[in-house]
Scaffold this motif. Structure first.
Motif, mmCIF file in Angstrom:
data_model
loop_
_atom_site.group_PDB
_atom_site.id
_atom_site.type_symbol
_atom_site.label_atom_id
_atom_site.label_comp_id
_atom_site.label_asym_id
_atom_site.label_seq_id
_atom_site.Cartn_x
_atom_site.Cartn_y
_atom_site.Cartn_z
ATOM 1 N N TYR A 92 2.489 18.577 4.658
ATOM 2 C CA TYR A 92 2.280 17.146 4.463
ATOM 3 C C TYR A 92 1.954 16.768 3.015
ATOM 4 O O TYR A 92 2.222 15.655 2.586
ATOM 5 C CB TYR A 92 1.193 16.630 5.417
ATOM 6 N N GLU A 149 -4.812 10.849 -0.445
ATOM 7 C CA GLU A 149 -4.300 10.674 0.911
ATOM 8 C C GLU A 149 -4.799 9.346 1.468
ATOM 9 O O GLU A 149 -5.996 9.063 1.445
ATOM 10 C CB GLU A 149 -4.756 11.825 1.808
ATOM 11 N N ASP A 150 -3.867 8.537 1.959
ATOM 12 C CA ASP A 150 -4.209 7.281 2.613
ATOM 13 C C ASP A 150 -4.815 7.611 3.975
ATOM 14 O O ASP A 150 -4.152 8.248 4.805
ATOM 15 C CB ASP A 150 -2.962 6.416 2.765
ATOM 16 N N GLU A 151 -6.045 7.203 4.189
ATOM 17 C CA GLU A 151 -6.741 7.551 5.434
ATOM 18 C C GLU A 151 -6.080 6.939 6.663
ATOM 19 O O GLU A 151 -6.141 7.510 7.747
ATOM 20 C CB GLU A 151 -8.204 7.121 5.356
ATOM 21 N N ASP A 152 -5.449 5.788 6.496
ATOM 22 C CA ASP A 152 -4.827 5.117 7.638
ATOM 23 C C ASP A 152 -3.465 5.702 7.988
ATOM 24 O O ASP A 152 -3.186 6.003 9.136
ATOM 25 C CB ASP A 152 -4.685 3.610 7.373
ATOM 26 N N SER A 153 -2.620 5.867 6.973
ATOM 27 C CA SER A 153 -1.254 6.329 7.236
ATOM 28 C C SER A 153 -1.101 7.841 7.152
ATOM 29 O O SER A 153 -0.141 8.404 7.667
ATOM 30 C CB SER A 153 -0.286 5.684 6.235
ATOM 31 N N GLY A 154 -2.019 8.517 6.451
ATOM 32 C CA GLY A 154 -1.902 9.954 6.246
ATOM 33 C C GLY A 154 -0.946 10.314 5.124
ATOM 34 O O GLY A 154 -0.758 11.493 4.819
ATOM 35 N N GLN A 155 -0.341 9.317 4.489
ATOM 36 C CA GLN A 155 0.596 9.587 3.389
ATOM 37 C C GLN A 155 -0.154 10.122 2.184
ATOM 38 O O GLN A 155 -1.278 9.694 1.888
ATOM 39 C CB GLN A 155 1.364 8.331 3.021
#
Length: 156
Positions: free
Chosen positions: A94, A44-50
């Motif tokens: 998600y 999980e990308d911590e910035d985008s949440g993707q």
């Protein structure tokens, strides 16, 4: 060809007439398409949440069948394995694969033609190229900091 669902005692196309919350445990389990993607480790990308899927599989995933080798007792081996239920599906959308039947039905979308409940065969998910059969590596064989090298694209 006989209807494989009818042999189980489940109503034909039950997933179109019942909400996820109305399904019996057997119906809920039958909704799984057997792709194996939920057993892949994710980043999980911590910035985008993707969330990105990797080919790095849980130690319990049987790469040949795309099923958990110890499904009933998996929490003894992997305590943080998520048990997906109608009550918690919203909070897990998600990270769920785009093709996941639980996700699709929660969103009111139909099951694809390759889904075993529609096709009548567990092999169609593999023939359609949706499963991860024969494509994974064990989490024991890849260091955590190398998982990015194993990110896979997911079909739309």
């Amino acid at each position: 060809m006989s209807d494989p669902i009818a042999r189980t005692g489940m109503a034909p196309r039950f997933w179109e007439r019942k909400s996820l919350k109305q399904m019996s445990q057997a119906e809920w389990e039958a909704l799984c398409d057997g792709c194996g993607k939920c057993c892949l480790n994710k980043l999980e990308d911590e910035d985008s949440g993707q969330v990105a899927l990797t080919r790095v599989a849980c130690r319990l995933l049987d790469d040949a069948t795309c099923r958990c080798a110890h499904y009933e007792t998996r929490h003894q081996f992997v305590p943080d394995c998520i048990v997906l239920k109608p009550a918690n599906i919203e909070s897990h959308l998600y990270w769920m694969p785009k093709t996941c039947a639980y996700r699709l039905r929660h969103l009111g979308l139909p099951l694809p033609d390759w889904h075993p409940l529609v096709s009548g065969s567990a092999e169609t998910v593999h023939r359609a190229g949706v499963s991860v059969r024969g494509q994974t590596v064990s989490e024991f064989d890849v260091a955590d900091d190398e998982w990015e090298d194993y990110i896979i694209d997911e079909p739309s």
